[in-house]
Design a protein around this motif. Structure first.
Motif, PDB file in Angstrom:
ATOM      1  N   PRO A   1       0.829  -1.190   0.000  1.00  0.00           N
ATOM      2  CA  PRO A   1       0.000   0.000   0.000  1.00  0.00           C
ATOM      3  C   PRO A   1       0.871   1.251   0.000  1.00  0.00           C
ATOM      4  N   SER A   2       0.282   2.362  -0.401  1.00  0.00           N
ATOM      5  CA  SER A   2       1.051   3.595  -0.523  1.00  0.00           C
ATOM      6  C   SER A   2       0.980   4.453   0.735  1.00  0.00           C
ATOM      7  N   SER A   3       0.435   3.903   1.809  1.00  0.00           N
ATOM      8  CA  SER A   3       0.381   4.643   3.069  1.00  0.00           C
ATOM      9  C   SER A   3       0.377   3.663   4.231  1.00  0.00           C
TER      10      SER A   3
ATOM     11  N   ILE B   1       7.103  -3.349  -3.084  1.00  0.00           N
ATOM     12  CA  ILE B   1       7.671  -2.366  -4.006  1.00  0.00           C
ATOM     13  C   ILE B   1       7.849  -3.052  -5.347  1.00  0.00           C
ATOM     14  N   SER B   2       7.248  -2.489  -6.391  1.00  0.00           N
ATOM     15  CA  SER B   2       7.363  -3.066  -7.736  1.00  0.00           C
ATOM     16  C   SER B   2       8.307  -2.210  -8.573  1.00  0.00           C
ATOM     17  N   GLY B   3       8.956  -2.849  -9.528  1.00  0.00           N
ATOM     18  CA  GLY B   3       9.869  -2.129 -10.400  1.00  0.00           C
ATOM     19  C   GLY B   3      10.769  -3.082 -11.144  1.00  0.00           C
ATOM     20  N   SER B   4      12.021  -2.720 -11.299  1.00  0.00           N
ATOM     21  CA  SER B   4      12.967  -3.559 -12.034  1.00  0.00           C
ATOM     22  C   SER B   4      14.364  -3.359 -11.471  1.00  0.00           C
TER      23      SER B   4
ATOM     24  N   ALA C   1       6.228   7.716  -8.330  1.00  0.00           N
ATOM     25  CA  ALA C   1       5.786   6.329  -8.184  1.00  0.00           C
ATOM     26  C   ALA C   1       6.277   5.685  -6.896  1.00  0.00           C
ATOM     27  N   ASP C   2       7.300   6.273  -6.253  1.00  0.00           N
ATOM     28  CA  ASP C   2       7.851   5.642  -5.055  1.00  0.00           C
ATOM     29  C   ASP C   2       7.335   6.252  -3.755  1.00  0.00           C
ATOM     30  N   HIS C   3       6.287   7.064  -3.829  1.00  0.00           N
ATOM     31  CA  HIS C   3       5.808   7.765  -2.632  1.00  0.00           C
ATOM     32  C   HIS C   3       5.099   6.822  -1.655  1.00  0.00           C
ATOM     33  N   PHE C   4       5.368   7.069  -0.374  1.00  0.00           N
ATOM     34  CA  PHE C   4       4.686   6.373   0.713  1.00  0.00           C
ATOM     35  C   PHE C   4       4.337   7.423   1.758  1.00  0.00           C
ATOM     36  N   SER C   5       3.079   7.459   2.164  1.00  0.00           N
ATOM     37  CA  SER C   5       2.613   8.473   3.106  1.00  0.00           C
ATOM     38  C   SER C   5       2.484   7.887   4.502  1.00  0.00           C
ATOM     39  N   TYR C   6       3.146   8.530   5.454  1.00  0.00           N
ATOM     40  CA  TYR C   6       3.004   8.169   6.860  1.00  0.00           C
ATOM     41  C   TYR C   6       1.799   8.918   7.430  1.00  0.00           C
TER      42      TYR C   6
ATOM     43  N   THR D   1       4.967  12.435   3.558  1.00  0.00           N
ATOM     44  CA  THR D   1       5.260  11.561   2.424  1.00  0.00           C
ATOM     45  C   THR D   1       6.766  11.410   2.257  1.00  0.00           C
ATOM     46  N   VAL D   2       7.211  10.170   2.023  1.00  0.00           N
ATOM     47  CA  VAL D   2       8.621   9.883   1.810  1.00  0.00           C
ATOM     48  C   VAL D   2       8.782   9.111   0.503  1.00  0.00           C
ATOM     49  N   ASP D   3      10.029   9.003   0.043  1.00  0.00           N
ATOM     50  CA  ASP D   3      10.354   8.220  -1.145  1.00  0.00           C
ATOM     51  C   ASP D   3      10.912   6.869  -0.724  1.00  0.00           C
ATOM     52  N   VAL D   4      10.340   5.823  -1.267  1.00  0.00           N
ATOM     53  CA  VAL D   4      10.835   4.473  -1.010  1.00  0.00           C
ATOM     54  C   VAL D   4      11.844   4.145  -2.099  1.00  0.00           C
ATOM     55  N   ARG D   5      13.081   3.856  -1.698  1.00  0.00           N
ATOM     56  CA  ARG D   5      14.156   3.654  -2.659  1.00  0.00           C
ATOM     57  C   ARG D   5      14.835   2.302  -2.424  1.00  0.00           C
ATOM     58  N   VAL D   6      15.210   1.675  -3.524  1.00  0.00           N
ATOM     59  CA  VAL D   6      15.865   0.365  -3.476  1.00  0.00           C
ATOM     60  C   VAL D   6      17.323   0.540  -3.879  1.00  0.00           C
ATOM     61  N   THR D   7      18.213  -0.063  -3.104  1.00  0.00           N
ATOM     62  CA  THR D   7      19.643   0.000  -3.383  1.00  0.00           C
ATOM     63  C   THR D   7      20.174  -1.383  -3.733  1.00  0.00           C
ATOM     64  N   THR D   8      20.954  -1.459  -4.811  1.00  0.00           N
ATOM     65  CA  THR D   8      21.629  -2.683  -5.238  1.00  0.00           C
ATOM     66  C   THR D   8      23.094  -2.333  -5.491  1.00  0.00           C
ATOM     67  N   PRO D   9      23.907  -3.326  -5.829  1.00  0.00           N
ATOM     68  CA  PRO D   9      25.288  -2.992  -6.189  1.00  0.00           C
ATOM     69  C   PRO D   9      25.397  -2.025  -7.361  1.00  0.00           C
ATOM     70  N   ALA D  10      24.343  -1.899  -8.166  1.00  0.00           N
ATOM     71  CA  ALA D  10      24.375  -0.980  -9.310  1.00  0.00           C
ATOM     72  C   ALA D  10      24.014   0.445  -8.930  1.00  0.00           C
ATOM     73  N   GLY D  11      23.488   0.653  -7.731  1.00  0.00           N
ATOM     74  CA  GLY D  11      23.115   2.000  -7.324  1.00  0.00           C
ATOM     75  C   GLY D  11      21.776   2.030  -6.607  1.00  0.00           C
ATOM     76  N   THR D  12      21.232   3.228  -6.460  1.00  0.00           N
ATOM     77  CA  THR D  12      19.969   3.436  -5.752  1.00  0.00           C
ATOM     78  C   THR D  12      18.944   4.030  -6.714  1.00  0.00           C
TER      79      THR D  12
END
Length: 546
Positions: free
Chosen positions: A342-344, A355-358, A412-417, A395-406
């Motif tokens: 969910p986004s909140s 979190i969906s993406g690639s 699209a990455d917003h999540f509301s507290y 609202t914050v940004d949900v970010r994914v980090t891998t060896p390739a970067g963040t």
């Protein structure tokens, strides 16, 4: 004389491979079935794998689990476990292997051993050479038909293509083609075969349904080197090693659709499985040009420290593999977030988020803006689940980090507290118990939490007229006021509390109202915070409640 002049036009960087003329990768000379991927392309080198000397050709297993690398400098094929980025086996083959191709079932690899005028057949299960086929003349390119029944081998020294049966490796026929054929590709529908020649700078088109009859040739750039087809077969991409360009051919009209400038001395080329990108390995400057097939322009240039002579894509587009200087460079996409669900969630944290993406493979962290890292993170290539940490309202940004970067920040990455709320309802039932002696009314309070958050604490009070006698087994009574305190109450849970009022011989007329008087968190719906019941008793033998 003409051929000698063209050889002299080879750039200096090709000195070590000039005798190969066309050492293109199998991955870059065979078309793959299109997939509905729309992910960002691999752009960051995240690992390097040492292989043999002079790697020049590569091919991936159909499932992407193994990468086979032809090492022309030490006459071997390296088998790379792509999941672990490590060499599983090194297989000796014939002299000067320059190209290879797998069968559609992934059970065999055919290796063009140019220096030995042979083709080595590798059994992938045992990682051994099970046959060495002879009778070729400097085999330069190799491709397997999409149905897996035939192998095509271009003979650089006899201007022919050998067609073999994969069932018994017998020669089906020998097709005469243009001067000095090199890199070879077959369209995904099996209808056409294509081959290039660096000596005539042409792309030759064969009709496979007519015993590989030559349909025509298309002029391409100087010192044409490698070849790749788009998944739908509508475009052929030919590297022009002496022209620092890629020639894009419209296969339907057999005309040049575009000439795109790339890096120095482009050798290998491969088209992504989704058909969106063509990667060009530029040996002259150790870069890879990322060409958009939609616009036929270079959108990015990747620096590959280990060098770049050939390139291929994993079937799922999660990695590209670049050959150069005895190594395979593994190129990975920067992660991209496309949705959060969910986004909140509440500021108290604990919300399980998908979190969906690639590009999420190998994720090392998921963060929720200033709230910090999530817990219980589990990721696949295109999805992560994580538990949101506590955070401030907003609202914050949900970010994914891998060896390739963040992943980059975006809407699209917003999540509301949200501040937590709990809708607590109060119900009251009255059950009269008439009797000559000991008559009474039993009251039952029902306290229910309708969420969405847990009700951390709730107090319900029921004041009675002063002087009224009342007793309770699970609430406190102070000066005729019943007070019931309830601890944490989960969303959807309910509890009951009880109190009793005696009825004397002369009866009673009593209205009791129970009300939520305190609690945490806030209640967004005060309309259901109270309930009342009225009871009338003319004598202790007749009591009516409603």
């Amino acid at each position: 004389m003409q051929n000698t002049r063209r050889v002299l036009r080879l750039p200096a960087v090709l000195t070590a491979v000039s005798t190969l003329l066309l050492g293109s990768t199998a991955a870059s000379v065979t078309s793959a079935a299109a997939t509905p991927a729309a992910a960002p392309p691999p752009t960051v080198v995240t690992a390097t794998v040492p292989v043999g000397a002079g790697p020049i050709g590569e091919a991936l297993a159909p499932d992407g689990s193994r990468l086979y690398v032809a090492n022309s400098g030490d006459n071997t094929v390296s088998v790379v476990d792509t999941a672990r980025a490590a060499v599983l086996a090194t297989i000796p083959v014939g002299p000067q292997p320059v190209a290879l191709a797998l069968t559609p079932d992934g059970r065999r690899v055919y290796v063009a051993d140019k220096g030995g005028n042979a083709v080595s057949v590798i059994d992938t299960a045992s990682a051994t050479v099970t046959a060495t086929l002879t009778g070729f003349a400097q085999p330069q390119g190799v491709a397997v038909s999409p149905d897996g029944t035939q192998v095509l081998v271009s003979n650089n020294d006899s201007n022919t293509v050998s067609v073999l049966s994969t069932a018994d490796h017998t020669l089906v026929r020998t097709d005469p083609v243009g001067d000095r054929p090199g890199a070879l590709a077959i369209s995904s529908d099996g209808h056409y075969a294509y081959l290039v020649s660096p000596f005539t700078d042409t792309l030759t088109v064969l009709d496979r349904t007519r015993t590989d009859a030559v349909l025509g040739t298309v002029p391409v750039g100087p010192q044409s080197f490698a070849l790749a087809l788009s998944p739908d077969g509508s475009r052929a991409y030919v590297t022009d090693s002496a022209g620092a360009a890629v020639t894009v051919v419209d296969t339907a009209s057999r005309t040049v659709a575009a000439t795109v400038a790339v890096g120095g001395s482009p050798l290998g080329v491969s088209v992504s499985p989704d058909g969106a990108y063509a990667y060009v390995a530029n040996a002259g400057d150790g870069t890879v040009s990322v060409l958009s097939t939609a616009t036929q322009t270079v959108g990015a240039t990747l620096v590959v420290p280990a060098g770049a002579v050939a390139v291929g894509f994993a079937p799922d587009l999660l990695h590209a593999y670049v050959l150069g200087n005895g190594q395979v460079s593994v190129v990975t996409p920067v992660p991209a977030v496309t949705a959060v669900s969910p986004s909140s969630g509440f500021t108290t944290g604990g919300t399980v988020v998908t979190i969906s993406g690639s590009g999420f493979s190998g994720a090392t962290a998921v963060t929720f803006g200033a709230a910090g890292p999530a817990s219980a993170v589990s990721c696949t290539a295109n999805s992560c689940t994580a538990v949101a940490p506590p955070g401030a309202a907003g609202t914050v940004d949900v970010r994914v980090t891998t060896p390739a970067g963040t992943s980059a920040i975006g809407a699209a990455d917003h999540f509301s507290y949200l501040l937590p709320t709990a809708d607590v309802s109060v119900g009251l039932a009255a059950n009269p118990v008439p009797a000559l002696l000991g008559a009474h009314i039993d009251y039952t309070l029902t306290i229910a939490n309708h969420g969405p958050a847990t009700a951390d604490s709730t107090t319900v009070s029921a004041p009675l007229p002063l002087g009224t006698t009342v007793s309770s087994p699970d609430c406190t009574v102070t000066r005729a006021t019943v007070s019931c305190a309830v601890g944490p109450l989960a969303n959807g849970a309910s509890v009951t509390r009880h109190f009793t009022v005696p009825v004397g011989l002369l009866g009673i007329n009593l209205t009791v109202t129970a009300t939520r008087t305190a609690g945490s968190p806030a209640d967004p719906n005060p309309a259901n915070d109270s309930a009342a019941r009225s009871c009338t008793a003319f004598t202790s033998l007749f009591i009516s409640c409603h």
